[in-house]
Design an enzyme around this catalytic site. Sequence first.
Site, PDB file in Angstrom:
ATOM      1  N   ASP A 150      -1.733  -1.530  -4.785  1.00  0.00           N
ATOM      2  CA  ASP A 150      -1.887  -0.343  -3.935  1.00  0.00           C
ATOM      3  C   ASP A 150      -3.056   0.527  -4.409  1.00  0.00           C
ATOM      4  O   ASP A 150      -3.378   0.558  -5.601  1.00  0.00           O
ATOM      5  CB  ASP A 150      -0.580   0.467  -3.964  1.00  0.00           C
ATOM      6  CG  ASP A 150      -0.511   1.480  -2.828  1.00  0.00           C
ATOM      7  OD1 ASP A 150      -1.210   1.279  -1.809  1.00  0.00           O
ATOM      8  OD2 ASP A 150       0.231   2.465  -2.967  1.00  0.00           O
ATOM      9  N   HIS A 210     -10.503  -2.566   0.478  1.00  0.00           N
ATOM     10  CA  HIS A 210      -9.742  -3.825   0.548  1.00  0.00           C
ATOM     11  C   HIS A 210     -10.574  -4.991   0.008  1.00  0.00           C
ATOM     12  O   HIS A 210     -10.061  -5.871  -0.677  1.00  0.00           O
ATOM     13  CB  HIS A 210      -9.298  -4.104   1.986  1.00  0.00           C
ATOM     14  CG  HIS A 210      -8.304  -3.090   2.505  1.00  0.00           C
ATOM     15  ND1 HIS A 210      -7.225  -2.670   1.759  1.00  0.00           N
ATOM     16  CD2 HIS A 210      -8.229  -2.411   3.683  1.00  0.00           C
ATOM     17  CE1 HIS A 210      -6.525  -1.775   2.462  1.00  0.00           C
ATOM     18  NE2 HIS A 210      -7.127  -1.597   3.615  1.00  0.00           N
ATOM     19  N   LEU A 227      -0.712 -22.034 -12.797  1.00  0.00           N
ATOM     20  CA  LEU A 227      -0.171 -20.726 -12.388  1.00  0.00           C
ATOM     21  C   LEU A 227       0.209 -20.813 -10.913  1.00  0.00           C
ATOM     22  O   LEU A 227      -0.562 -21.340 -10.105  1.00  0.00           O
ATOM     23  CB  LEU A 227      -1.241 -19.642 -12.567  1.00  0.00           C
ATOM     24  CG  LEU A 227      -0.930 -18.276 -11.947  1.00  0.00           C
ATOM     25  CD1 LEU A 227       0.033 -17.479 -12.826  1.00  0.00           C
ATOM     26  CD2 LEU A 227      -2.193 -17.461 -11.723  1.00  0.00           C
TER      27      LEU A 227
HETATM   28  C1  IPE Z   1       2.674  -1.494  -0.185  1.00  0.00           C
HETATM   29  O1  IPE Z   1       1.707  -0.512  -0.102  1.00  0.00           O
HETATM   30  C2  IPE Z   1       2.233  -2.746   0.516  1.00  0.00           C
HETATM   31  C3  IPE Z   1       1.109  -3.472  -0.074  1.00  0.00           C
HETATM   32  C4  IPE Z   1       0.490  -3.164  -1.181  1.00  0.00           C
HETATM   33  C5  IPE Z   1       0.708  -4.638   0.639  1.00  0.00           C
HETATM   34  P1  IPE Z   1       1.719   0.609   1.027  1.00  0.00           P
HETATM   35  O2  IPE Z   1       0.520   1.431   0.823  1.00  0.00           O
HETATM   36  O3  IPE Z   1       1.878  -0.030   2.369  1.00  0.00           O
HETATM   37  O4  IPE Z   1       3.057   1.402   0.703  1.00  0.00           O
HETATM   38  P2  IPE Z   1       3.519   2.862   1.148  1.00  0.00           P
HETATM   39  O5  IPE Z   1       3.341   2.949   2.646  1.00  0.00           O
HETATM   40  O6  IPE Z   1       2.656   3.849   0.444  1.00  0.00           O
HETATM   41  O7  IPE Z   1       4.941   2.959   0.713  1.00  0.00           O
HETATM   42  C1  IPE Z   2      -3.022  -1.457  -0.556  1.00  0.00           C
HETATM   43  O1  IPE Z   2      -3.906  -0.398  -0.522  1.00  0.00           O
HETATM   44  C2  IPE Z   2      -3.443  -2.585   0.330  1.00  0.00           C
HETATM   45  C3  IPE Z   2      -2.564  -2.811   1.478  1.00  0.00           C
HETATM   46  C4  IPE Z   2      -1.494  -2.142   1.779  1.00  0.00           C
HETATM   47  C5  IPE Z   2      -2.951  -3.902   2.352  1.00  0.00           C
HETATM   48  P1  IPE Z   2      -3.750   0.759   0.549  1.00  0.00           P
HETATM   49  O2  IPE Z   2      -4.513   0.386   1.775  1.00  0.00           O
HETATM   50  O3  IPE Z   2      -2.325   1.063   0.804  1.00  0.00           O
HETATM   51  O4  IPE Z   2      -4.458   1.946  -0.191  1.00  0.00           O
HETATM   52  P2  IPE Z   2      -4.006   3.461  -0.226  1.00  0.00           P
HETATM   53  O5  IPE Z   2      -2.581   3.507  -0.690  1.00  0.00           O
HETATM   54  O6  IPE Z   2      -4.141   4.000   1.168  1.00  0.00           O
HETATM   55  O7  IPE Z   2      -4.949   4.106  -1.189  1.00  0.00           O
HETATM   56 MG    MG Z   3      -1.010   2.354  -0.046  1.00  0.00          MG
END
Ligand code: IPE
Ligand code: IPE
Ligand code: MG
Length: 250
Positions: free
Chosen positions: A21, A38, A132
Amino acid sequence: MLMDATSPPARVPRHVAIVMDGNGRWANKRFMPRGIGHKAGVDALVKVVQAAADRDIEFLTVFAFSSENWKRPEDEVSGLMSLLVVALAKHLLKLQADGVRIRVVGDLTKVSDKVRHALLDAQANTVDNTRLTLTVAFNYGGRWDIVQACQQAMLAGIEGDQLDEVTLSRFMAMSYAPDPDLFIRTGGEVRLSNFLLWQSAYTELCFTDCLWPDFDGAELDKALADFVMRERRFGDVAALDAGTAPAVSA
Ligand code: IPE
Ligand code: IPE
Ligand code: MG
């Protein structure tokens, strides 16, 4: 705990699960679009897979797209889908050479043919690798997993009174892997966000403010050092009282 020459070697978790995240915030901080975050996240993942293999971790499971991520703006969702296809095409040969077996968990009936084929082809092409196992959780949700396991158990003709935890485990999406020993979430949020709910019953949880694109082998080592200090009890009394070493999951 003091370590000396007679101390046993540090425990390495067999299975590490990561909620990757913070990509969006990483990009925002640089005044760049979220998609760039991303992309940087994919680069971090490639390095972390290598670092995990180098540390003899057997299973690495990463949350790439959650059941709830469809709620995001359409252009971000389609960008994530394209990025997955491009990233697999770009990195598959190297992963193959490094002995990485790719597995995919999640509801692939809801993704496009292109994305589904990219994921399933990567899985098929790496099936014989043993160094792995990298599980990519894509359109995955812990609640989805529990429901699909129940549905499969019913289809297999298992009656309600025969259904127990061991039986249901056989139908969970990750039945090929031990439960995660260590869960890492980057990005500062302290929640599971519907990741491996069933499998994380006794997983050690580790949260870091590091944004996913900045995560690397050194950050992994910090989480591993934290893990070594944990005393796993699985509901038993403290190991010191019992006079036994902490249990390690199967
Ligand atoms: C969790 O992250 C999902 C992934 C990393 C793929 P999110 O960014 O979607 O989670 P929330 O919405 O903050 O809980
Ligand atoms: C996690 O990073 C990747 C996915 C959920 C695909 P985020 O896109 O949730 O990044 P933040 O949390 O908005 O910084
Ligand atoms: Mg996120």
